[in-house]
Design a protein around this motif. Structure first.
Motif, PDB file in Angstrom:
ATOM      1  N   PRO A 107      36.572 132.915  50.126  1.00 14.92           N
ATOM      2  CA  PRO A 107      36.597 131.495  50.515  1.00 14.92           C
ATOM      3  C   PRO A 107      37.573 131.252  51.659  1.00 14.92           C
ATOM      4  O   PRO A 107      38.712 131.720  51.617  1.00 14.92           O
ATOM      5  CB  PRO A 107      37.071 130.790  49.237  1.00 14.92           C
ATOM      6  CG  PRO A 107      36.751 131.745  48.134  1.00 14.92           C
ATOM      7  CD  PRO A 107      36.924 133.114  48.716  1.00 14.92           C
ATOM      8  N   GLU A 108      37.099 130.546  52.683  1.00 16.71           N
ATOM      9  CA  GLU A 108      37.943 130.260  53.840  1.00 16.71           C
ATOM     10  C   GLU A 108      38.192 128.767  54.008  1.00 16.71           C
ATOM     11  O   GLU A 108      39.242 128.348  54.464  1.00 16.71           O
ATOM     12  CB  GLU A 108      37.297 130.830  55.100  1.00 16.71           C
ATOM     13  CG  GLU A 108      38.250 131.050  56.239  1.00 16.71           C
ATOM     14  CD  GLU A 108      37.641 131.934  57.319  1.00 16.71           C
ATOM     15  OE1 GLU A 108      37.074 131.382  58.279  1.00 16.71           O
ATOM     16  OE2 GLU A 108      37.734 133.167  57.188  1.00 16.71           O
ATOM     17  N   THR A 109      37.191 127.962  53.615  1.00 17.46           N
ATOM     18  CA  THR A 109      37.315 126.506  53.694  1.00 17.46           C
ATOM     19  C   THR A 109      36.587 125.873  52.516  1.00 17.46           C
ATOM     20  O   THR A 109      35.474 126.282  52.184  1.00 17.46           O
ATOM     21  CB  THR A 109      36.715 125.960  55.004  1.00 17.46           C
ATOM     22  OG1 THR A 109      37.282 126.640  56.122  1.00 17.46           O
ATOM     23  CG2 THR A 109      37.002 124.467  55.132  1.00 17.46           C
ATOM     24  N   LYS A 110      37.237 124.873  51.904  1.00 20.01           N
ATOM     25  CA  LYS A 110      36.618 124.133  50.805  1.00 20.01           C
ATOM     26  C   LYS A 110      36.678 122.642  51.145  1.00 20.01           C
ATOM     27  O   LYS A 110      37.717 122.137  51.563  1.00 20.01           O
ATOM     28  CB  LYS A 110      37.344 124.394  49.484  1.00 20.01           C
ATOM     29  CG  LYS A 110      37.348 125.857  49.050  1.00 20.01           C
ATOM     30  CD  LYS A 110      38.117 126.047  47.756  1.00 20.01           C
ATOM     31  CE  LYS A 110      38.152 127.507  47.336  1.00 20.01           C
ATOM     32  NZ  LYS A 110      38.905 127.717  46.074  1.00 20.01           N
ATOM     33  N   TYR A 111      35.539 121.961  50.962  1.00 17.91           N
ATOM     34  CA  TYR A 111      35.472 120.525  51.212  1.00 17.91           C
ATOM     35  C   TYR A 111      35.194 119.801  49.898  1.00 17.91           C
ATOM     36  O   TYR A 111      34.379 120.252  49.090  1.00 17.91           O
ATOM     37  CB  TYR A 111      34.355 120.192  52.193  1.00 17.91           C
ATOM     38  CG  TYR A 111      34.520 120.797  53.565  1.00 17.91           C
ATOM     39  CD1 TYR A 111      35.273 120.159  54.546  1.00 17.91           C
ATOM     40  CD2 TYR A 111      33.896 122.002  53.898  1.00 17.91           C
ATOM     41  CE1 TYR A 111      35.420 120.703  55.813  1.00 17.91           C
ATOM     42  CE2 TYR A 111      34.032 122.553  55.162  1.00 17.91           C
ATOM     43  CZ  TYR A 111      34.797 121.903  56.113  1.00 17.91           C
ATOM     44  OH  TYR A 111      34.932 122.451  57.366  1.00 17.91           O
ATOM     45  N   PHE A 112      35.863 118.662  49.709  1.00 22.49           N
ATOM     46  CA  PHE A 112      35.655 117.844  48.515  1.00 22.49           C
ATOM     47  C   PHE A 112      35.435 116.399  48.939  1.00 22.49           C
ATOM     48  O   PHE A 112      36.208 115.847  49.717  1.00 22.49           O
ATOM     49  CB  PHE A 112      36.857 117.938  47.570  1.00 22.49           C
ATOM     50  CG  PHE A 112      37.110 119.327  47.063  1.00 22.49           C
ATOM     51  CD1 PHE A 112      36.522 119.776  45.889  1.00 22.49           C
ATOM     52  CD2 PHE A 112      37.933 120.198  47.765  1.00 22.49           C
ATOM     53  CE1 PHE A 112      36.742 121.055  45.426  1.00 22.49           C
ATOM     54  CE2 PHE A 112      38.159 121.485  47.308  1.00 22.49           C
ATOM     55  CZ  PHE A 112      37.556 121.915  46.138  1.00 22.49           C
ATOM     56  N   GLY A 113      34.355 115.793  48.400  1.00 17.31           N
ATOM     57  CA  GLY A 113      34.007 114.434  48.788  1.00 17.31           C
ATOM     58  C   GLY A 113      33.040 114.449  49.955  1.00 17.31           C
ATOM     59  O   GLY A 113      32.566 115.500  50.391  1.00 17.31           O
ATOM     60  N   SER A 114      32.757 113.274  50.506  1.00 13.01           N
ATOM     61  CA  SER A 114      31.872 113.158  51.666  1.00 13.01           C
ATOM     62  C   SER A 114      32.634 112.561  52.837  1.00 13.01           C
ATOM     63  O   SER A 114      33.616 111.831  52.651  1.00 13.01           O
ATOM     64  CB  SER A 114      30.658 112.282  51.339  1.00 13.01           C
ATOM     65  OG  SER A 114      31.062 110.957  51.050  1.00 13.01           O
ATOM     66  N   ARG A 115      32.183 112.871  54.043  1.00 12.95           N
ATOM     67  CA  ARG A 115      32.889 112.442  55.248  1.00 12.95           C
ATOM     68  C   ARG A 115      32.953 110.923  55.380  1.00 12.95           C
ATOM     69  O   ARG A 115      33.868 110.385  56.001  1.00 12.95           O
ATOM     70  CB  ARG A 115      32.195 113.041  56.477  1.00 12.95           C
ATOM     71  CG  ARG A 115      33.106 113.203  57.703  1.00 12.95           C
ATOM     72  CD  ARG A 115      34.212 114.164  57.395  1.00 12.95           C
ATOM     73  NE  ARG A 115      35.257 114.193  58.363  1.00 12.95           N
ATOM     74  CZ  ARG A 115      35.361 115.122  59.332  1.00 12.95           C
ATOM     75  NH1 ARG A 115      34.445 116.046  59.442  1.00 12.95           N
ATOM     76  NH2 ARG A 115      36.377 115.110  60.152  1.00 12.95           N
ATOM     77  N   ASP A 116      31.993 110.223  54.809  1.00 13.33           N
ATOM     78  CA  ASP A 116      31.945 108.768  54.926  1.00 13.33           C
ATOM     79  C   ASP A 116      32.731 108.045  53.832  1.00 13.33           C
ATOM     80  O   ASP A 116      32.873 106.820  53.880  1.00 13.33           O
ATOM     81  CB  ASP A 116      30.490 108.285  54.879  1.00 13.33           C
ATOM     82  CG  ASP A 116      29.682 108.793  56.065  1.00 13.33           C
ATOM     83  OD1 ASP A 116      30.277 108.965  57.140  1.00 13.33           O
ATOM     84  OD2 ASP A 116      28.469 109.019  55.904  1.00 13.33           O
ATOM     85  N   SER A 117      33.216 108.780  52.856  1.00  9.57           N
ATOM     86  CA  SER A 117      33.922 108.159  51.741  1.00  9.57           C
ATOM     87  C   SER A 117      35.350 107.778  52.138  1.00  9.57           C
ATOM     88  O   SER A 117      35.839 108.149  53.215  1.00  9.57           O
ATOM     89  CB  SER A 117      33.951 109.096  50.535  1.00  9.57           C
ATOM     90  OG  SER A 117      34.640 110.284  50.850  1.00  9.57           O
ATOM     91  N   ASP A 118      36.039 107.057  51.264  1.00  7.94           N
ATOM     92  CA  ASP A 118      37.413 106.630  51.544  1.00  7.94           C
ATOM     93  C   ASP A 118      38.400 107.787  51.478  1.00  7.94           C
ATOM     94  O   ASP A 118      39.510 107.680  52.008  1.00  7.94           O
ATOM     95  CB  ASP A 118      37.846 105.549  50.543  1.00  7.94           C
ATOM     96  CG  ASP A 118      37.159 104.224  50.804  1.00  7.94           C
ATOM     97  OD1 ASP A 118      36.439 104.124  51.821  1.00  7.94           O
ATOM     98  OD2 ASP A 118      37.330 103.295  50.005  1.00  7.94           O
ATOM     99  N   ARG A 119      38.013 108.893  50.830  1.00  8.76           N
ATOM    100  CA  ARG A 119      38.888 110.069  50.760  1.00  8.76           C
ATOM    101  C   ARG A 119      38.059 111.337  50.930  1.00  8.76           C
ATOM    102  O   ARG A 119      37.075 111.543  50.235  1.00  8.76           O
ATOM    103  CB  ARG A 119      39.631 110.124  49.425  1.00  8.76           C
ATOM    104  CG  ARG A 119      40.611 111.300  49.345  1.00  8.76           C
ATOM    105  CD  ARG A 119      41.292 111.392  47.999  1.00  8.76           C
ATOM    106  NE  ARG A 119      40.361 111.675  46.917  1.00  8.76           N
ATOM    107  CZ  ARG A 119      40.716 111.926  45.664  1.00  8.76           C
ATOM    108  NH1 ARG A 119      41.983 111.911  45.330  1.00  8.76           N
ATOM    109  NH2 ARG A 119      39.807 112.169  44.740  1.00  8.76           N
ATOM    110  N   TYR A 120      38.464 112.154  51.871  1.00  6.61           N
ATOM    111  CA  TYR A 120      37.773 113.415  52.155  1.00  6.61           C
ATOM    112  C   TYR A 120      38.830 114.514  52.168  1.00  6.61           C
ATOM    113  O   TYR A 120      39.857 114.395  52.848  1.00  6.61           O
ATOM    114  CB  TYR A 120      37.077 113.315  53.502  1.00  6.61           C
ATOM    115  CG  TYR A 120      36.194 114.486  53.868  1.00  6.61           C
ATOM    116  CD1 TYR A 120      35.148 114.886  53.056  1.00  6.61           C
ATOM    117  CD2 TYR A 120      36.397 115.174  55.070  1.00  6.61           C
ATOM    118  CE1 TYR A 120      34.319 115.936  53.413  1.00  6.61           C
ATOM    119  CE2 TYR A 120      35.581 116.227  55.434  1.00  6.61           C
ATOM    120  CZ  TYR A 120      34.548 116.610  54.604  1.00  6.61           C
ATOM    121  OH  TYR A 120      33.727 117.656  54.958  1.00  6.61           O
ATOM    122  N   ILE A 121      38.592 115.567  51.404  1.00  5.89           N
ATOM    123  CA  ILE A 121      39.600 116.613  51.231  1.00  5.89           C
ATOM    124  C   ILE A 121      39.096 117.927  51.811  1.00  5.89           C
ATOM    125  O   ILE A 121      37.942 118.310  51.616  1.00  5.89           O
ATOM    126  CB  ILE A 121      39.934 116.811  49.737  1.00  5.89           C
ATOM    127  CG1 ILE A 121      40.350 115.478  49.108  1.00  5.89           C
ATOM    128  CG2 ILE A 121      41.045 117.846  49.557  1.00  5.89           C
ATOM    129  CD1 ILE A 121      40.404 115.508  47.594  1.00  5.89           C
TER     130      ILE A 121
END
Length: 245
Positions: free
Chosen positions: A169-183
């Motif tokens: 694993p090199e990158t992990k994304y949580f949530g969506s880009r349009d949401s109030d919080r993107y991790i």
């Protein structure tokens, strides 16, 4: 009202200048405590330029050696600093038409020298009312390998994992880009090597980024609150197939 505006703007300035705090987050691991360097990595500040300050602001910008101007009209000014680290836009009529604040200033506070910090405080923030943040990016840097940590959230989160050439694993994304919080959790050392062709000395360098928007910017201090980062003890799992997951 002027005093209230000043108090509010002073709070904004304190948040802008609040960088480089060292903290530890006990929720990160059930086995160990990982230490982070925390900073604001990007700030989008919005507000309304006080009408009586419009002429003074226009005069400052048009004569400033620190900014390149794209548009300069009585009620519309757009430009950026000569070193491209500060961008701003003021549009009185566009703000009124869309019922939103008419001034926006964007920057990474880590890239500001003392002159630009003072300019943002004295020439932008002090001339604005109804100030607030439309976006805040927080960066949590650590010099430990956290690729194997598992993220548990008290709320439902969409998860996307990008693997490197070595299959790890090199990158992990949580949530969506349009949401109030993107991790975003990623290997910062590898990113620096790929983008700048630089090899840093640290064995590991990882970053957790929080991109906060709208009302969530007011709750930036609790952006970690519903998350748990746990490192599984794979040795306790007998089933090989389950362990590999």
């Amino acid at each position: 009202e002027r005093d209230k505006m000043t108090d509010k703007n002073n709070e904004i300035v304190k948040k802008i200048e609040k960088n480089g705090n060292r903290v530890s987050n006990s929720r990160l691991s059930s086995h160990a405590c990982v230490h982070f360097e925390i900073s604001f990595d990007r700030i989008s500040l919005v507000g309304d330029l006080v009408e009586s300050e419009e002429l003074a602001f226009s005069s400052f910008i048009s004569n400033s050696i620190y900014f390149n101007i794209f548009d300069l009209h009585a009620s519309q000014i757009k430009g950026q600093s000569v070193d491209n680290v500060v961008y701003f836009e003021y549009d009185k009529f566009k703000g009124k038409a869309h019922e939103r604040r008419n001034m926006r200033v964007e920057f990474n506070p880590n890239n500001l020298d003392q002159n630009l910090r003072k300019i943002i405080r004295d020439e932008f923030v002090s001339r604005m009312k109804n100030t607030g943040f439309s976006r805040l990016d927080l960066a949590f840097d650590c010099f430990e390998n956290i690729k194997d940590y598992y993220v548990l959230s008290d709320a439902a989160l969409k998860k996307t994992i990008i693997y490197g050439r070595n299959g790890e694993p090199e990158t992990k994304y949580f949530g969506s880009r349009d949401s109030d919080r993107y991790i975003r959790i990623y290997n910062k050392k590898q990113e620096i090597k790929d983008n700048k062709d630089l090899e840093i000395e640290a064995e590991d360098y990882w970053r957790i980024e929080f991109e906060l928007k709208r009302e969530r910017t007011e709750k930036w201090a609790t952006c970690f609150e519903d998350l748990n980062f746990l490192k599984p003890d794979y040795k306790t799992i007998d089933d090989f197939n389950l362990r590999s997951k």
